[in-house]
Structure formats: structure tokens, C-alpha cells
Design a protein around this motif. Structure first.
Motif, mmCIF file in Angstrom:
data_model
loop_
_atom_site.group_PDB
_atom_site.id
_atom_site.type_symbol
_atom_site.label_atom_id
_atom_site.label_comp_id
_atom_site.label_asym_id
_atom_site.label_seq_id
_atom_site.Cartn_x
_atom_site.Cartn_y
_atom_site.Cartn_z
ATOM 1 N N ALA A 437 0.838 -1.202 0.000
ATOM 2 C CA ALA A 437 0.000 0.000 0.000
ATOM 3 C C ALA A 437 0.871 1.249 0.000
ATOM 4 O O ALA A 437 0.602 2.226 -0.714
ATOM 5 C CB ALA A 437 -0.930 -0.014 1.208
ATOM 6 N N ALA A 438 1.947 1.247 0.789
ATOM 7 C CA ALA A 438 2.864 2.385 0.797
ATOM 8 C C ALA A 438 3.536 2.564 -0.558
ATOM 9 O O ALA A 438 3.810 3.698 -0.986
ATOM 10 C CB ALA A 438 3.922 2.181 1.882
ATOM 11 N N TYR A 439 3.769 1.470 -1.229
ATOM 12 C CA TYR A 439 4.446 1.503 -2.526
ATOM 13 C C TYR A 439 3.624 2.246 -3.580
ATOM 14 O O TYR A 439 4.170 2.746 -4.573
ATOM 15 C CB TYR A 439 4.712 0.068 -2.971
ATOM 16 C CG TYR A 439 5.387 -0.106 -4.305
ATOM 17 C CD1 TYR A 439 6.645 0.437 -4.551
ATOM 18 C CD2 TYR A 439 4.776 -0.848 -5.307
ATOM 19 C CE1 TYR A 439 7.275 0.248 -5.767
ATOM 20 C CE2 TYR A 439 5.397 -1.045 -6.534
ATOM 21 C CZ TYR A 439 6.645 -0.491 -6.761
ATOM 22 O OH TYR A 439 7.265 -0.680 -7.960
ATOM 23 N N ASP A 440 2.310 2.362 -3.358
ATOM 24 C CA ASP A 440 1.476 3.100 -4.314
ATOM 25 C C ASP A 440 1.947 4.543 -4.458
ATOM 26 O O ASP A 440 1.770 5.159 -5.512
ATOM 27 C CB ASP A 440 0.010 3.077 -3.874
ATOM 28 C CG ASP A 440 -0.665 1.755 -4.192
ATOM 29 O OD1 ASP A 440 -0.064 0.964 -4.946
ATOM 30 O OD2 ASP A 440 -1.771 1.506 -3.689
ATOM 31 N N ALA A 441 2.535 5.110 -3.408
ATOM 32 C CA ALA A 441 3.048 6.474 -3.509
ATOM 33 C C ALA A 441 4.159 6.553 -4.547
ATOM 34 O O ALA A 441 4.265 7.535 -5.289
ATOM 35 C CB ALA A 441 3.566 6.936 -2.143
ATOM 36 N N VAL A 442 4.994 5.510 -4.623
ATOM 37 C CA VAL A 442 6.061 5.457 -5.624
ATOM 38 C C VAL A 442 5.442 5.361 -7.010
ATOM 39 O O VAL A 442 5.850 6.057 -7.953
ATOM 40 C CB VAL A 442 6.999 4.267 -5.357
ATOM 41 C CG1 VAL A 442 8.141 4.239 -6.376
ATOM 42 C CG2 VAL A 442 7.548 4.320 -3.941
ATOM 43 N N GLY A 445 4.299 8.504 -8.381
ATOM 44 C CA GLY A 445 5.321 9.514 -8.641
ATOM 45 C C GLY A 445 5.682 10.356 -7.445
ATOM 46 O O GLY A 445 6.279 11.431 -7.612
ATOM 47 N N ALA A 446 5.350 9.897 -6.232
ATOM 48 C CA ALA A 446 5.687 10.650 -5.019
ATOM 49 C C ALA A 446 6.503 9.758 -4.086
ATOM 50 O O ALA A 446 6.035 9.382 -3.004
ATOM 51 C CB ALA A 446 4.420 11.147 -4.325
ATOM 52 N N PRO A 447 7.736 9.394 -4.481
ATOM 53 C CA PRO A 447 8.517 8.439 -3.684
ATOM 54 C C PRO A 447 8.812 8.938 -2.283
ATOM 55 O O PRO A 447 8.982 8.140 -1.354
ATOM 56 C CB PRO A 447 9.802 8.257 -4.497
ATOM 57 C CG PRO A 447 9.911 9.488 -5.341
ATOM 58 C CD PRO A 447 8.495 9.855 -5.667
ATOM 59 N N GLU A 448 8.867 10.265 -2.066
ATOM 60 C CA GLU A 448 9.177 10.798 -0.737
ATOM 61 C C GLU A 448 8.104 10.421 0.279
ATOM 62 O O GLU A 448 8.365 10.344 1.489
ATOM 63 C CB GLU A 448 9.346 12.320 -0.810
ATOM 64 C CG GLU A 448 8.073 13.105 -1.097
ATOM 65 C CD GLU A 448 7.670 13.101 -2.580
ATOM 66 O OE1 GLU A 448 6.616 13.684 -2.906
ATOM 67 O OE2 GLU A 448 8.423 12.521 -3.396
ATOM 68 N N ARG A 449 6.885 10.161 -0.199
ATOM 69 C CA ARG A 449 5.795 9.806 0.714
ATOM 70 C C ARG A 449 5.951 8.404 1.287
ATOM 71 O O ARG A 449 5.304 8.064 2.277
ATOM 72 C CB ARG A 449 4.462 9.885 -0.027
ATOM 73 C CG ARG A 449 4.131 11.267 -0.562
ATOM 74 C CD ARG A 449 3.593 12.154 0.512
ATOM 75 N NE ARG A 449 3.162 13.450 0.012
ATOM 76 C CZ ARG A 449 2.437 14.308 0.703
ATOM 77 N NH1 ARG A 449 2.040 14.002 1.911
ATOM 78 N NH2 ARG A 449 2.106 15.475 0.176
ATOM 79 N N ALA A 450 6.770 7.579 0.630
ATOM 80 C CA ALA A 450 6.938 6.193 1.075
ATOM 81 C C ALA A 450 8.136 5.995 1.984
ATOM 82 O O ALA A 450 8.377 4.886 2.447
ATOM 83 C CB ALA A 450 7.071 5.286 -0.148
ATOM 84 N N VAL A 451 8.889 7.054 2.239
ATOM 85 C CA VAL A 451 10.077 6.939 3.074
ATOM 86 C C VAL A 451 9.693 6.426 4.462
ATOM 87 O O VAL A 451 8.774 6.938 5.102
ATOM 88 C CB VAL A 451 10.787 8.302 3.199
ATOM 89 C CG1 VAL A 451 11.939 8.221 4.200
ATOM 90 C CG2 VAL A 451 11.294 8.760 1.845
ATOM 91 N N GLY A 452 10.399 5.386 4.889
ATOM 92 C CA GLY A 452 10.150 4.803 6.197
ATOM 93 C C GLY A 452 9.085 3.740 6.225
ATOM 94 O O GLY A 452 8.898 3.074 7.250
#
Length: 600
Positions: A437-442, A445-452
Motif C-alpha cells: 500500500a505504501a508503494y502506491d506512492a512510488v 510519482g511521489a517516492p518521498e511519501r513512502a520513506v520509512g
């Protein structure tokens, strides 16, 4: 969920099936038959469409045609009777046929020895371009066997039609869209034999076995295989076994499906005879199963009621095996490995029309969704909802699959990963942290949202890092690893992101081509990363024409709408294909059509 009402479709029409899925092979054959080339030998198992492929390849040429037949193997030059005078010698036959520019030889394995020697000599001489069609794994004259090895002519081994191309073929032939699990079942039962595929579809239509999926325009098949005369003839090797002990063994194996039987539960001598005839397969785990997926259903259909009742009573419970399948799928998802894996028990439940436990259906739907099999994911979720309409996990998976297909209305259920309170999807349907689910941010196109939120040093984290850096080569490497792990849609998206990141135009074109090839295997999935890849590289007129072509309009319809000639439309499309790295209009939707909903 309401049960479908059986409504028979119109009887099948006796017309040729559409030709699809062999464009690359046709082009290869045509290049091999060009002036100055010697020709080509096309091999493959029976039913893979060699004759249809050859017909398409030589369409519009003045090719001479001959064919071997079983009844003329002892008659010299029987296949060439329309082209040669009677009592001709081999030397004279070679001289006469040297004037033929292109010769198509069908069923070369059935040629008489003289005809086979003639074809061999023509190949040695090299003046006549040859297109020779040979069936694998059957006896053939020695001269044809030498041709089949590729010693004198290039050899094209014809592989089974891929699942996605089989789906296109079946949809066109049926005249209605078929649900993903029906397509899978037909593809599996046919074993790559297109003639058998047609027999199966004809049987379903003749007996009204296709039923409408509720709230959908798709049709599905559940229940037994209809034992039509054509299918009985196809399975004659098992149905015609007259030895009582052999037939009992075959029937026991059929009624044990989907589970195999232990070798020590059966007579080894009987098994050896059946294995020698290619009717059974011994697995590495000391179990035995029928060799062809159609044999079990047809043996069960042929059994009388009392025999069927007796053999059904010997069934082992399938529930433990189904639980093992579910556990194995969940484990592979956790290990980020969703490569294709056998799931015979779940497929058997669907085929038999039995209730599918929602827990299994949800895991199976998720596995399919992560593989990019959007329509299959939706179909598995529907199976679970048919058993338990309020099951949260199946509702969740169905909503996400519908979103992938652009079929959602924009108001997904509140438990999906796109809840407004969690817009980048770092939690799953139950509020539990989920790296996918977090990977959807990548993917958005928003990879910074998946950090951590992503496992460190894993392929998902490497994707985020490469995207954040705008590193095209790294994105391509990530895409290749994702594809190796079975994440075809994720791989297509990573290649699509690489297109925008590459500074080298050639690398960008390669990434685009790979993205399109992978996306075509994802059953119509639409995501932001795949939409509008390269429209900016086209002229205004090309963008206009490509957009209409992607919407399904023919060249003539586009010409009429834009007041252009059909030739002009074709020229613009050809130029656009070159720039887009696409081979035909089937690739256009992934390149130019934006999704109607956010990805799942």
C-alpha cells in the motif's frame, strides 16, 4: 450475490476464427520468404495454427501449395500431383519446380518418400523459396526430419499462443466478453491446441453453458465439460481403453482430481503401460495424475451414475490442500515473489461451480492483482463475494481491481487504500501497515511519501530511490527485477517512469517498448504511470489520430471523422508507431489513454 440465469448464446458460426497473436511470427516468415532468402521451416505440436500462420504470411503472393496426406504415403510424388506430370523422375521434378518462386508445403511429415526427397532437394538447390510446415513429435520421412532440424532452412518453432492472445481470440470468436476465470480454464484445457479450443467453445455455445455474470457484460462457464461428439473424439485415447484394469485406474485418477494419487495406491504394471502411452504423468513426489487436463472431466462425464457415486466416495478431502495453497500464496506475497504458481484446487473449485471460501478468494485475488492480472483479480474477488457478500477482504480486492480497470465510479469503499485519510495508501484494508500500500506512492510519482514505510534494501525501496534521483538506467534495472519476481504491472510502470528519466533517446525508446510489452499482459490495467507516455513527442495531427485509434476507431472511421484519406491516416499511424515504439494499435491504450480512477 444473485446467481446468473443460464441464457444460451447463438449457435457457433462455421467461419474461420480471427487471426491474432502471431504478428511477430508472420513478419519473421515473410522476411524469410523475401527475394534472395531460402525460406523457412515452421514446426510445432498439432493444433498450434501452423497452416493459418502460413496462409497469412503468403496472402497476396502467387505461392504454389502442396500438402501431405495419410492415405498417399505409398504413392510417389502424390503431394505434387497437381504440379507435376505422371511418371516423373526426381531429377526432372527438381528441374520443373525450380521455376516455382514460392512453394508452401503443408503437413510435410505426411509426405510420401519421393515427395519428401523432392522438397529436400529443392532446399539444397536454393532456387525455390520454401515454406515447410511440420508437426513435432510424430514420425516423418528421413528427408523431412533433416529439414525439421534446421540444417538447410531456418527453423521457427511455434510456441503455444500466450494466455493474453488466447483471450483476445476467444473474445472475438465468442462474440461476447468472457470472464477471466473462464478464459483461464479454456486456455488450460486446450493445452495450446487451437482446434481443441474451438471445439470447447463450440460445445459451450451449443449446450448453453455460458451464463451472464451479474451486473456485468461478461459471460462465464462453471460446471462440467459438455461431452459432445467432437470432444469425445479428442479424448478417444482414454475413453477407448478397453482393458478393465486400465480403465479403472484412469477413472480413479479422474475422480481423485484435483489431487493426484500416490503411486503405491495403484498397480505399478498398469501405470507403466499407461505412462508408455502418454496417458498419465508421474510427479517427482511419487504421485500420479492424468497427462492431459481434459481427460479427467471427460472420464467423469462418461462414467455412469453408479460408477460415479462409487468413485466419488473415494475422494480425499480437498480442504487441507486448499488451505495449503492459500498459505503458499500468502507466503509468496510476503516474500515479494508473485511468479506464476500452480493452484489446481482453487481452479477446480471454480470449474466445478463449488463455493469458494472468501479467505482463499481474497488471497488469490490479491496475488493476481499484484501480478497485474486485473480482470482475474476481480473475478476471484467475485467468487468470494458470491459465497460471502459482506466479506471485507473480498470487497477490498474487488474495489482495487475495478479501480485498476477504470471501472470504479470514483467513490471507492471507505476501507480501500485510497481513503482520504490515507491518500498515499500506507495502510491496508484493516489499518495495518502494508508495504504494498505504501508503494502506491512510488507508483503515483511521489517516492518521498513512502520513506520509512518500505522494507529497506528491498526492490520496492530501490524503486523509490531510483525515481527520486530521476535515474533512468536504475529504474530499468528495478523494472527487470520486478518482472523477474512476477510484478508485471509494477515493472511496466517502472519502465514507463524510466522513459521520462532517460536522457538518451534510444534508451527511452527501449524502456517504452518494454513498458508496452509488459502492460499488454496486464489484462487492461490502466494507471497514471502508463498513461500518455509519449504523446508529447507526436505532432498535433498524429496525437489526434492516435487518440482515436486507441479509442477503437478503424482507419476508415478516423479518415471520415477528420476528412482525410485512409492512406493518410495509415501513414500518420505508421509514423506514430515508430515514435511510440509500438508494433500495432493494440499497444496504444497503455500509451495514450488516462485511467478513470486511481491505481490499486
Amino acid at each position: 450475490m444473485p446467481q446468473p440465469v443460464s441464457v444460451p448464446l447463438s449457435p457457433p458460426l462455421s467461419v474461420p476464427w480471427p487471426f491474432t497473436g502471431r504478428e511477430e511470427e508472420v513478419e519473421l516468415v515473410r522476411r524469410s520468404l523475401a527475394a534472395g532468402r531460402p525460406g523457412i521451416v515452421v514446426t510445432g505440436r498439432a493444433g498450434r495454427g501452423r497452416t493459418r500462420l502460413a496462409t497469412e504470411a503468403v496472402r497476396g503472393t502467387d505461392a504454389a501449395r502442396v500438402a501431405g496426406t495419410p492415405g498417399t504415403r505409398n504413392t510417389p510424388f502424390a503431394a505434387f500431383a497437381p504440379l507435376l506430370p505422371g511418371d516423373v523422375t526426381l531429377h526432372r521434378a527438381v528441374q520443373l519446380l525450380a521455376r516455382v518462386r514460392l512453394l508452401l508445403v503443408d503437413d510435410a511429415h505426411l509426405l510420401d518418400d519421393a515427395s519428401a526427397a523432392l522438397v529436400h532437394q529443392l532446399a539444397v538447390q536454393g532456387r525455390t523459396r520454401l515454406l515447410v510446415l511440420v508437426t513435432d513429435d510424430v514420425p516423418a520421412p528421413g528427408a523431412v526430419t533433416r529439414l525439421r532440424t534446421g540444417e538447410l532452412l531456418p527453423r521457427l518453432p511455434l510456441e503455444p499462443l500466450p494466455r493474453e492472445e488466447t483471450a483476445h481470440l476467444l473474445t472475438a470468436a465468442a462474440g461476447v466478453p468472457l470472464d477471466a476465470l473462464t478464459l483461464d480454464r479454456l486456455h488450460r484445457l486446450s493445452g495450446g491446441d487451437l482446434r481443441l479450443l474451438r471445439d470447447l467453445l463450440d460445445a459451450l455455445r451449443e449446450q448453453g453453458r455460458l451464463t451472464r455474470v451479474p451486473h456485468s457484460d461478461e459471460w462465464r462457464w462453471r460446471g462440467p465439460v459438455p461431452p459432445t461428439p467432437a470432444l469425445r473424439e479428442r479424448t478417444a485415447p482414454v475413453l477407448a481403453r478397453t482393458d478393465p484394469d486400465e480403465r479403472e485406474t484412469l477413472d480413479r485418477l479422474a475422480f481423485a482430481e484435483p489431487l493426484p494419487l500416490p503411486v503405491d495406491a495403484l498397480d505399478l504394471r498398469i501405470l507403466e503401460r499407461l505412462e508408455a502411452d502418454g496417458l498419465i504423468h508421474a510427479d517427482d513426489d511419487a504421485t500420479v495424475r492424468l497427462a492431459h487436463p481434459l481427460h479427467g472431466p471427460m472420464l467423469r462425464a462418461a462414467a455412469g451414475r453408479l460408477r460415479a457415486r462409487r468413485l466419488t466416495g473415494t475422494w480425499a478431502p480437498y480442504e487441507p490442500a486448499l488451505d495449503a495453497e492459500s498459505t503458499a500464496l500468502a507466503g509468496r506475497i510476503a516474500r515479494m515473489d508473485v511468479r506464476a504458481t500452480p493452484t489446481p484446487v482453487g481452479e477446480w473449485l471454480v470449474a466445478e461451480g463449488r463455493p469458494v471460501p472468501p479467505a482463499y478468494a481474497a488471497v488469490r485475488a490479491r496475488f493476481s492483482r499484484l501480478r497485474g492480472e486485473a480482470r482475474e483479480a476481480a473475478a476471484w474477488a467475485r467468487e468470494g463475494l458470491a459465497t460471502a457478500p459482506d466479506d471485507t477482504a473480498c470487497q477490498y480486492e474487488h474495489a482495487l481491481a475495478a479501480s485498476l480497470l477504470g471501472e470504479a465510479d470514483g467513490t471507492l469503499a471507505p476501507h480501500t487504500a485510497y481513503d482520504a485519510r490515507d491518500p498515499y495508501g500506507v495502510h491496508d484494508a484493516y489499518g495495518v501497515h502494508d508495504p504494498y500500500a505504501a508503494y502506491d506512492a512510488v507508483r503515483l510519482g511521489a517516492p518521498e511519501r513512502a520513506v520509512g514505510f518500505l522494507p529497506p534494501d528491498g526492490v520496492l525501496a530501490r524503486h523509490a530511490e531510483a525515481l527520486a534521483r530521476g535515474d533512468g538506467p536504475a529504474l530499468d534495472r528495478v523494472a527487470e527485477e520486478l518482472a523477474d519476481r512476477g510484478f508485471l504491472l509494477f515493472a511496466a510502470e517502472a519502465h514507463a517512469q524510466a522513459v521520462r528519466a532517460h536522457r538518451d533517446p534510444r534508451a527511452a525508446r527501449t524502456a517504452r517498448t518494454r513498458a508496452v510489452a509488459l502492460a499488454r499482459r496486464c489484462q487492461g490495467a490502466r494507471t497514471p504511470a502508463l498513461s500518455g507516455l509519449v504523446l508529447g513527442e507526436l505532432t498535433a495531427r498524429q496525437r489526434q489520430i492516435v487518440t482515436l485509434a486507441a479509442a477503437g476507431l478503424s482507419n476508415r472511421q478516423i479518415a471520415e471523422r477528420l476528412t482525410l484519406s485512409v492512406r493518410t491516416v495509415g501513414n500518420h499511424l505508421y509514423s506514430a508507431y515508430t515514435r511510440l515504439g509500438a508494433s500495432d494499435r493494440g499497444a496504444l491504450p497503455w500509451l495514450v489513454q488516462p485511467p478513470r480512477a486511481r491505481p490499486a
